[in-house]
Scaffold this active site. Structure first.
Site, short mmCIF file in Angstrom:
data_model
loop_
_atom_site.label_atom_id
_atom_site.label_comp_id
_atom_site.label_asym_id
_atom_site.label_seq_id
_atom_site.Cartn_x
_atom_site.Cartn_y
_atom_site.Cartn_z
N LYS A 176 0.87 -1.17 0.00
CA LYS A 176 0.00 0.00 0.00
C LYS A 176 0.91 1.22 0.00
O LYS A 176 1.39 1.66 1.03
CB LYS A 176 -0.91 0.00 1.23
CG LYS A 176 -2.25 0.73 1.02
CD LYS A 176 -2.12 2.22 0.73
CE LYS A 176 -1.79 3.03 1.97
NZ LYS A 176 -1.76 4.52 1.66
N GLU A 251 9.44 1.91 11.10
CA GLU A 251 10.47 2.95 10.98
C GLU A 251 9.72 4.27 11.01
O GLU A 251 9.01 4.62 10.08
CB GLU A 251 11.25 2.77 9.68
CG GLU A 251 12.64 3.37 9.74
CD GLU A 251 12.73 4.74 9.09
OE1 GLU A 251 12.43 5.73 9.81
OE2 GLU A 251 13.07 4.83 7.92
N CYS A 285 13.45 11.21 7.22
CA CYS A 285 13.21 10.80 8.61
C CYS A 285 14.43 11.04 9.49
O CYS A 285 14.29 11.30 10.68
CB CYS A 285 12.79 9.33 8.66
SG CYS A 285 13.95 8.20 7.85
N GLU A 384 8.77 16.75 15.20
CA GLU A 384 9.26 16.54 13.84
C GLU A 384 8.49 17.42 12.88
O GLU A 384 7.26 17.36 12.80
CB GLU A 384 9.11 15.07 13.44
CG GLU A 384 9.67 14.77 12.07
CD GLU A 384 9.58 13.29 11.71
OE1 GLU A 384 10.55 12.75 11.17
OE2 GLU A 384 8.51 12.70 11.95
#
Length: 491
Positions: A176, A251, A285, A384
């Protein structure tokens, strides 16, 4: 190619026939319509994957899987320019970076082909057991059907990080991809069919997270979920997967620090700092979005970082010399600009950037942005942002730098710059991160483990560690004695 769902090696429209737009983030123009898969389509894909797994893929030889992976790598290489151009149009990144991503994808498929082949000869380990009464070996079996949910910042790269090791291990897959960047995943599916991948081994269902993604996580026919994305979504996935005790690897987010000591060349330091936060529009990331710079060198480094930021050429990723493209979507643009406004409201000082470049009236562009006078409690220091926004604090001592670096919910990556090798080693060992860089930044070693600690996730991708994500160890113990265990002594 017309974009449809890939299920059981067939290109099909979603059950309800719905689509969603594919938007070029540099122009805000719709360039195609993508199929909006839902629970029924996920169910069909999982059933196809299960049938293929049970029909023989799980027992296929590693050499057979390796051959298919190499043919996929060759197919990707043959369409390298086409894939890179599609990635730039879909994601916005500069074409040079998209070309580099495509090269990495080829390398990853070839690496996992080698590891698949090696399973034929190294897939069983002998365990030393004292006493000599039993002989024990351990071999590795594929987990089963893997649900793979990939993000939008490195669409092709993340596809390869998950699909290549899963196939190498003998799993079948339902992918997906992010609804924001789905086109290259479907192109890679086409390449997989042309490479000869058997029906049902690789299925791709495009759609939204709440519809297709949630259905994949909830499906009882899925044995393993691998997800890359935000920490909050990762927590939701982990909770849902717990109902069936699905294997999970995550992750997730990061707020990575870069520590710069005052014995570093300011020019070299500034280049690493700028690369660590402005590469891929800061949508990385591991982006080192928190700069900790020692007081004695801070002014010199920041002046040079400001110069780098001002000199970066922004624009459509297909343009000559473009170094930084737009953010991936309007939602991401609004999120990043919202954080910039919050930084100003909380008292941080804007050194450079802070909004849309004047010359770019269309597209989701944000100028490279640097905040100084940041304090540890500020939102831009703790959360973040996932954009080209750098937050800067100064420090005086090594212990202070380490404490500030580790004062975070995240623990994905961290870097340290110093001309003192012993210090870089010492500080790197103290940093709470799954990945550390010494006198460099954002270096990707595909043969090494990639992943984080704390709320940056669990499990590792890449290298042999990525392969282990999709393998279950199975103990096999053989009795070497004669007769029974000598336990029963009654009449």
């Amino acid at each position: 190619m017309p974009f449809k769902l890939l299920i059981d090696n067939q290109w099909v429209m979603p059950t309800h026939g719905e689509t969603f737009p594919a938007i070029n983030p540099a122009t805000e123009e719709v360039f195609d319509a993508l199929p909006r898969g839902g629970a029924e389509d996920i169910d069909a894909a999982v059933r196809a994957a299960r049938a293929a797994f049970d029909a023989g893929w799980k027992n296929s030889a590693g050499a057979e899987r390796a051959s298919l992976l190499r043919r996929m790598a060759d197919g990707i290489e043959g369409r390298r320019e086409e894939l890179a151009a599609a990635e730039t149009r879909d994601n916005g990144k500069p074409l040079a970076e998209a070309r580099a991503d495509t090269g990495m994808v080829i390398e990853i498929f070839r690496m996992y082909a080698d590891l698949a082949e090696a399973l034929d000869t190294t897939g069983e380990e002998t365990v030393e057991v004292p006493g000599g009464k039993v002989e024990t070996t351990v071999d590795y079996r594929p987990v089963g059907v893997a649900g793979l949910i990939t993000p939008w910042n490195f669409p092709m790269g993340q596809f390869s990080w998950k699909v290549a090791p899963a196939l190498a291990a003998g799993c079948t897959c339902v992918v997906k991809p992010s609804e924001v960047t789905s086109t290259t995943a479907l192109m890679l599916g086409e390449i997989a069919i042309q490479a000869g991948l058997p029906p049902g081994v690789l299925n791709i269902v495009t759609g939204t997270g709440p519809e297709a993604g949630q259905a994949l996580v909830d499906h009882p026919g899925v044995d393993k979920i691998s997800f890359t994305g935000s920490t909050e979504t990762g927590k939701t996935i982990m909770a849902a997967a717990a109902r069936d005790l699905k294997r999970v690897s995550l992750e997730l987010g990061g707020k990575s620090p870069l520590i710069v000591f005052d014995d570093v060349d300011p020019d070299v330091a500034a280049e690493w700092v700028a690369f660590g936060i402005f590469f891929n529009q800061g949508q990385v990331c591991t982006a080192t979005s928190r700069l900790l710079v020692q007081e004695g060198i801070a002014d010199a480094v920041l002046e040079r970082v400001k110069g780098y930021a001002a000199g970066i050429r922004l624009g459509d990723g297909t343009g000559d010399g473009v170094q930084m493209g737009p953010l991936v979507s309007r939602a991401q643009y609004e999120k990043v600009t919202g954080y910039i406004e919050k930084g100003l409201a909380e008292g941080a000082r804007l050194l450079t950037g802070g909004g849309r470049p004047e010359a770019l009236n269309a597209g989701y562009f944000v100028s490279p942005t640097v905040f100084t006078d940041v304090t540890p409690e500020m939102t831009i220091w703790r959360e973040e942002i996932f954009g080209p926004v750098l937050s800067v604090m100064r420090f005086t001592s090594e212990d202070e730098a380490v404490a500030l670096a580790n004062d975070s919910d995240y623990g994905l990556a961290a870097g340290v710059l110093s001309s003192d090798k012993a210090r870089t080693e010492r500080v790197a060992d103290k940093l709470d991160a799954g990945i550390t860089w010494q006198n460099c930044n954002q270096n990707l070693v595909i043969q090494a483990p990639w992943g984080g600690v704390k709320q940056s996730g669990m499990g590792r991708e890449l290298g042999r560690w990525g392969l282990f994500n999709y393998l279950e160890p199975k103990q096999k113990t053989r009795w070497l004695g004669t007769g029974g265990p000598g336990w029963y002594s009654g009449g």
